[in-house]
Motif scaffolding. Sequence first.
Motif, PDB file in Angstrom:
ATOM      1  N   ASP A   1       0.804  -1.209   0.000  1.00  0.00           N
ATOM      2  CA  ASP A   1       0.000   0.000   0.000  1.00  0.00           C
ATOM      3  C   ASP A   1       0.838   1.261   0.000  1.00  0.00           C
ATOM      4  OD1 ASP A   1      -2.347  -1.450   2.345  1.00  0.00           O
ATOM      5  OD2 ASP A   1      -2.134  -1.727   0.196  1.00  0.00           O
ATOM      6  N   CYS A   2       0.181   2.340  -0.387  1.00  0.00           N
ATOM      7  CA  CYS A   2       0.715   3.684  -0.220  1.00  0.00           C
ATOM      8  C   CYS A   2      -0.230   4.393   0.740  1.00  0.00           C
ATOM      9  CB  CYS A   2       0.774   4.404  -1.567  1.00  0.00           C
ATOM     10  SG  CYS A   2       1.527   6.034  -1.498  1.00  0.00           S
ATOM     11  N   GLN A   3       0.296   4.854   1.862  1.00  0.00           N
ATOM     12  CA  GLN A   3      -0.511   5.541   2.855  1.00  0.00           C
ATOM     13  C   GLN A   3       0.018   6.960   3.026  1.00  0.00           C
ATOM     14  OE1 GLN A   3      -0.981   3.216   6.445  1.00  0.00           O
ATOM     15  NE2 GLN A   3      -0.822   1.294   5.310  1.00  0.00           N
ATOM     16  N   ALA A   4      -0.879   7.917   3.004  1.00  0.00           N
ATOM     17  CA  ALA A   4      -0.455   9.308   3.060  1.00  0.00           C
ATOM     18  C   ALA A   4      -1.457  10.155   3.838  1.00  0.00           C
ATOM     19  CB  ALA A   4      -0.281   9.868   1.652  1.00  0.00           C
ATOM     20  N   HIS A   5      -0.926  11.207   4.454  1.00  0.00           N
ATOM     21  CA  HIS A   5      -1.752  12.189   5.146  1.00  0.00           C
ATOM     22  C   HIS A   5      -1.318  13.564   4.654  1.00  0.00           C
ATOM     23  CE1 HIS A   5      -2.679  14.493   9.140  1.00  0.00           C
ATOM     24  NE2 HIS A   5      -3.582  14.746   8.194  1.00  0.00           N
ATOM     25  N   ALA A   6      -2.252  14.289   4.073  1.00  0.00           N
ATOM     26  CA  ALA A   6      -1.955  15.619   3.540  1.00  0.00           C
ATOM     27  C   ALA A   6      -3.059  16.589   3.952  1.00  0.00           C
ATOM     28  CB  ALA A   6      -1.824  15.580   2.020  1.00  0.00           C
TER      29      ALA A   6
ATOM     30  N   VAL B   1      -5.196   9.020   2.976  1.00  0.00           N
ATOM     31  CA  VAL B   1      -5.285   8.247   1.737  1.00  0.00           C
ATOM     32  C   VAL B   1      -4.610   6.886   1.880  1.00  0.00           C
ATOM     33  CG1 VAL B   1      -4.681   8.191  -0.714  1.00  0.00           C
ATOM     34  CG2 VAL B   1      -5.323  10.359   0.380  1.00  0.00           C
ATOM     35  N   VAL B   2      -5.299   5.863   1.401  1.00  0.00           N
ATOM     36  CA  VAL B   2      -4.715   4.533   1.233  1.00  0.00           C
ATOM     37  C   VAL B   2      -4.868   4.179  -0.240  1.00  0.00           C
ATOM     38  CG1 VAL B   2      -4.875   2.080   1.791  1.00  0.00           C
ATOM     39  CG2 VAL B   2      -5.229   3.783   3.582  1.00  0.00           C
TER      40      VAL B   2
END
Length: 211
Positions: A166-171, A199-200
Amino acid sequence: MIIATLADFRSISRAIAFAFVVSAASVAATLVKAEPTTYLIDRDVTQVEYVAHAFGVIRQRGRFADMRGTIVLDQEKERGGVDFDIDARSVNSGWDLRDAFLLAEPMLDAEHHPLIHFHSHRLVFRDGQLARIEGALTLRGVTQDVTLTVMHVACANSSGESSSPDCQAHAAITIRRSAFGMDSFAPFLGDEVDLQFFVVARRTADVVTGR
C-alpha cells in the motif's frame, strides 16, 4: 599439465559466468527501481475530512465519503504525479438538513458540479521525502492553484522492498471558499475551510479489476 589447464579454464569460465549473472541481476533490479510505481486510491478506506468555521468560534466537521484517483511515485528520482476526484455529492456533515444546504447552489452546487478535481503540477521533496504537492484544484467549475502539505507518506515500491503493497499518506490544505465562488453567508460563515486527506492506495498490480 593440459588437464590442469583445462580445469583452470573451466573454473575461470564458471566464475565469469557467475559474475555476469550477478551483474545482470543487479542491472535488472536497478531498472525495476527506476520505474515509477502507480497506485490506485482505495475508495473504501480513504477519508477526506473538512473543518468549516462559523460565527468565528464554531468548528463544523464533516467528510466526503468518496474519493478516487491515482498516485504515481518514484521516490528515488523524486518525481511523480497525483490526480484525484472527490464526489461532492458524498458530503456528510452528520445532519441531513445541513447536507442539503452544502449541496445547494450557493455552496458546492453539486447538481451542476458533482466532482471536485485535483491534478498535480509538481511534487516537492525534502530530505528524500515527499513534502508538498503543487497543483490545480477545480471546485464548482473554478480552478485555482493550491499546495497540499504532506505530513506523512509511506509507499511500497515495485521492487518489493516494503512488506506492505500500500501507499498511505496524510496531507492537508486550507482553501478560501470565496476563491471558488462560495462567498454567500459571510461573515457568519468563515471563508477558510481546512481539508485533511487520509489516503490509502494500492499498487495497480494488486488491484482487483472492476473494484
